[in-house]
Design a protein around this motif. Sequence first.
Motif, PDB file in Angstrom:
ATOM      1  N   ALA A   8       0.834  -1.205   0.000  1.00 46.70           N
ATOM      2  CA  ALA A   8       0.000   0.000   0.000  1.00 46.70           C
ATOM      3  C   ALA A   8       0.865   1.249   0.000  1.00 46.70           C
ATOM      4  O   ALA A   8       0.593   2.213  -0.724  1.00 46.70           O
ATOM      5  N   THR A   9       1.945   1.239   0.788  1.00 43.68           N
ATOM      6  CA  THR A   9       2.858   2.379   0.843  1.00 43.68           C
ATOM      7  C   THR A   9       3.512   2.603  -0.511  1.00 43.68           C
ATOM      8  O   THR A   9       3.616   3.736  -0.987  1.00 43.68           O
ATOM      9  N   GLN A  10       3.946   1.530  -1.154  1.00 46.76           N
ATOM     10  CA  GLN A  10       4.566   1.644  -2.474  1.00 46.76           C
ATOM     11  C   GLN A  10       3.580   2.214  -3.490  1.00 46.76           C
ATOM     12  O   GLN A  10       3.937   3.061  -4.310  1.00 46.76           O
ATOM     13  N   TYR A  11       2.333   1.764  -3.437  1.00 48.15           N
ATOM     14  CA  TYR A  11       1.317   2.234  -4.370  1.00 48.15           C
ATOM     15  C   TYR A  11       1.051   3.726  -4.172  1.00 48.15           C
ATOM     16  O   TYR A  11       0.957   4.491  -5.141  1.00 48.15           O
ATOM     17  N   ILE A  12       0.954   4.163  -2.928  1.00 53.32           N
ATOM     18  CA  ILE A  12       0.740   5.582  -2.628  1.00 53.32           C
ATOM     19  C   ILE A  12       1.935   6.401  -3.095  1.00 53.32           C
ATOM     20  O   ILE A  12       1.775   7.464  -3.696  1.00 53.32           O
ATOM     21  N   ILE A  20       3.435  14.494  -8.803  1.00 53.57           N
ATOM     22  CA  ILE A  20       4.543  15.457  -8.818  1.00 53.57           C
ATOM     23  C   ILE A  20       5.021  15.664 -10.251  1.00 53.57           C
ATOM     24  O   ILE A  20       5.279  16.796 -10.674  1.00 53.57           O
ATOM     25  N   ARG A  21       5.103  14.579 -11.005  1.00 52.11           N
ATOM     26  CA  ARG A  21       5.498  14.695 -12.418  1.00 52.11           C
ATOM     27  C   ARG A  21       4.506  15.544 -13.209  1.00 52.11           C
ATOM     28  O   ARG A  21       4.869  16.200 -14.172  1.00 52.11           O
ATOM     29  N   ARG A  22       3.246  15.530 -12.800  1.00 52.73           N
ATOM     30  CA  ARG A  22       2.214  16.350 -13.459  1.00 52.73           C
ATOM     31  C   ARG A  22       2.278  17.811 -13.040  1.00 52.73           C
ATOM     32  O   ARG A  22       1.580  18.645 -13.590  1.00 52.73           O
ATOM     33  N   GLY A  23       3.072  18.126 -12.004  1.00 53.12           N
ATOM     34  CA  GLY A  23       3.256  19.519 -11.616  1.00 53.12           C
ATOM     35  C   GLY A  23       2.652  19.926 -10.292  1.00 53.12           C
ATOM     36  O   GLY A  23       2.676  21.094  -9.930  1.00 53.12           O
ATOM     37  N   TYR A  24       2.105  18.976  -9.532  1.00 52.08           N
ATOM     38  CA  TYR A  24       1.548  19.310  -8.229  1.00 52.08           C
ATOM     39  C   TYR A  24       2.662  19.453  -7.192  1.00 52.08           C
ATOM     40  O   TYR A  24       3.706  18.814  -7.292  1.00 52.08           O
ATOM     41  N   THR A  25       2.441  20.291  -6.193  1.00 50.12           N
ATOM     42  CA  THR A  25       3.425  20.486  -5.130  1.00 50.12           C
ATOM     43  C   THR A  25       3.206  19.450  -4.028  1.00 50.12           C
ATOM     44  O   THR A  25       2.120  18.863  -3.916  1.00 50.12           O
ATOM     45  N   LEU A  26       4.225  19.270  -3.198  1.00 47.10           N
ATOM     46  CA  LEU A  26       4.079  18.353  -2.072  1.00 47.10           C
ATOM     47  C   LEU A  26       2.999  18.828  -1.116  1.00 47.10           C
ATOM     48  O   LEU A  26       2.263  18.027  -0.537  1.00 47.10           O
ATOM     49  N   LYS A  27       2.869  20.126  -0.944  1.00 46.88           N
ATOM     50  CA  LYS A  27       1.826  20.669  -0.068  1.00 46.88           C
ATOM     51  C   LYS A  27       0.446  20.323  -0.614  1.00 46.88           C
ATOM     52  O   LYS A  27      -0.451  19.946   0.140  1.00 46.88           O
ATOM     53  N   GLN A  28       0.267  20.453  -1.923  1.00 47.13           N
ATOM     54  CA  GLN A  28      -1.024  20.122  -2.522  1.00 47.13           C
ATOM     55  C   GLN A  28      -1.340  18.639  -2.352  1.00 47.13           C
ATOM     56  O   GLN A  28      -2.474  18.269  -2.041  1.00 47.13           O
ATOM     57  N   ILE A  29      -0.334  17.790  -2.534  1.00 52.23           N
ATOM     58  CA  ILE A  29      -0.537  16.354  -2.369  1.00 52.23           C
ATOM     59  C   ILE A  29      -0.856  16.041  -0.904  1.00 52.23           C
ATOM     60  O   ILE A  29      -1.775  15.273  -0.610  1.00 52.23           O
ATOM     61  N   PRO A  49      -0.429   5.679  12.216  1.00 51.60           N
ATOM     62  CA  PRO A  49      -0.330   6.914  11.419  1.00 51.60           C
ATOM     63  C   PRO A  49       0.192   6.623  10.009  1.00 51.60           C
ATOM     64  O   PRO A  49       0.971   5.688   9.809  1.00 51.60           O
ATOM     65  N   LEU A  50      -0.258   7.414   9.054  1.00 52.38           N
ATOM     66  CA  LEU A  50       0.209   7.316   7.675  1.00 52.38           C
ATOM     67  C   LEU A  50       1.465   8.165   7.544  1.00 52.38           C
ATOM     68  O   LEU A  50       1.465   9.351   7.884  1.00 52.38           O
ATOM     69  N   THR A  51       2.541   7.568   7.071  1.00 54.80           N
ATOM     70  CA  THR A  51       3.799   8.289   6.924  1.00 54.80           C
ATOM     71  C   THR A  51       4.262   8.186   5.484  1.00 54.80           C
ATOM     72  O   THR A  51       4.373   7.091   4.940  1.00 54.80           O
ATOM     73  N   LEU A  52       4.484   9.336   4.864  1.00 52.29           N
ATOM     74  CA  LEU A  52       5.032   9.389   3.511  1.00 52.29           C
ATOM     75  C   LEU A  52       6.412  10.009   3.584  1.00 52.29           C
ATOM     76  O   LEU A  52       6.615  11.023   4.240  1.00 52.29           O
ATOM     77  N   SER A  53       7.346   9.419   2.892  1.00 55.51           N
ATOM     78  CA  SER A  53       8.699   9.949   2.875  1.00 55.51           C
ATOM     79  C   SER A  53       9.083  10.250   1.437  1.00 55.51           C
ATOM     80  O   SER A  53       9.230   9.343   0.627  1.00 55.51           O
ATOM     81  N   VAL A  54       9.210  11.536   1.112  1.00 58.76           N
ATOM     82  CA  VAL A  54       9.549  11.957  -0.236  1.00 58.76           C
ATOM     83  C   VAL A  54      10.665  12.981  -0.143  1.00 58.76           C
ATOM     84  O   VAL A  54      10.593  13.927   0.631  1.00 58.76           O
ATOM     85  N   ASP A  55      11.709  12.780  -0.923  1.00 58.07           N
ATOM     86  CA  ASP A  55      12.837  13.702  -0.933  1.00 58.07           C
ATOM     87  C   ASP A  55      13.037  14.190  -2.363  1.00 58.07           C
ATOM     88  O   ASP A  55      13.847  13.644  -3.109  1.00 58.07           O
TER      89      ASP A  55
END
Length: 81
Positions: A8-12, A20-29, A49-55
């Motif tokens: 599920a984490t990988q899919y998200i 992000i590739r389409r141009g959305y910001t991390l804040k918007q996501i 808790p749901l944790t997303l890690s994006v760098d």
Amino acid sequence: MEQSEFNATQYINQACYELIRRGYTLKQIHDALATIIKSIEPKFASTKPLTLSVDIDTTELDQKLEHSTTLARELHDELDN
């Protein structure tokens, strides 16, 4: 982490990367994910808790697309597919 949680984490992560590739910001996501999570009935929500890690450097992307409602709809559609 159980295999189902990892999947599920990988899919998200993949769905977020595509947005992000389409141009959305991390804040918007983040805002869209928060909207979706709030709409889930508590009996179906995980107690963890749901944790997303994006760098990713999103400096150039921060100027694109301001409508979080549209983002939430597209993110929801991505997660449903």
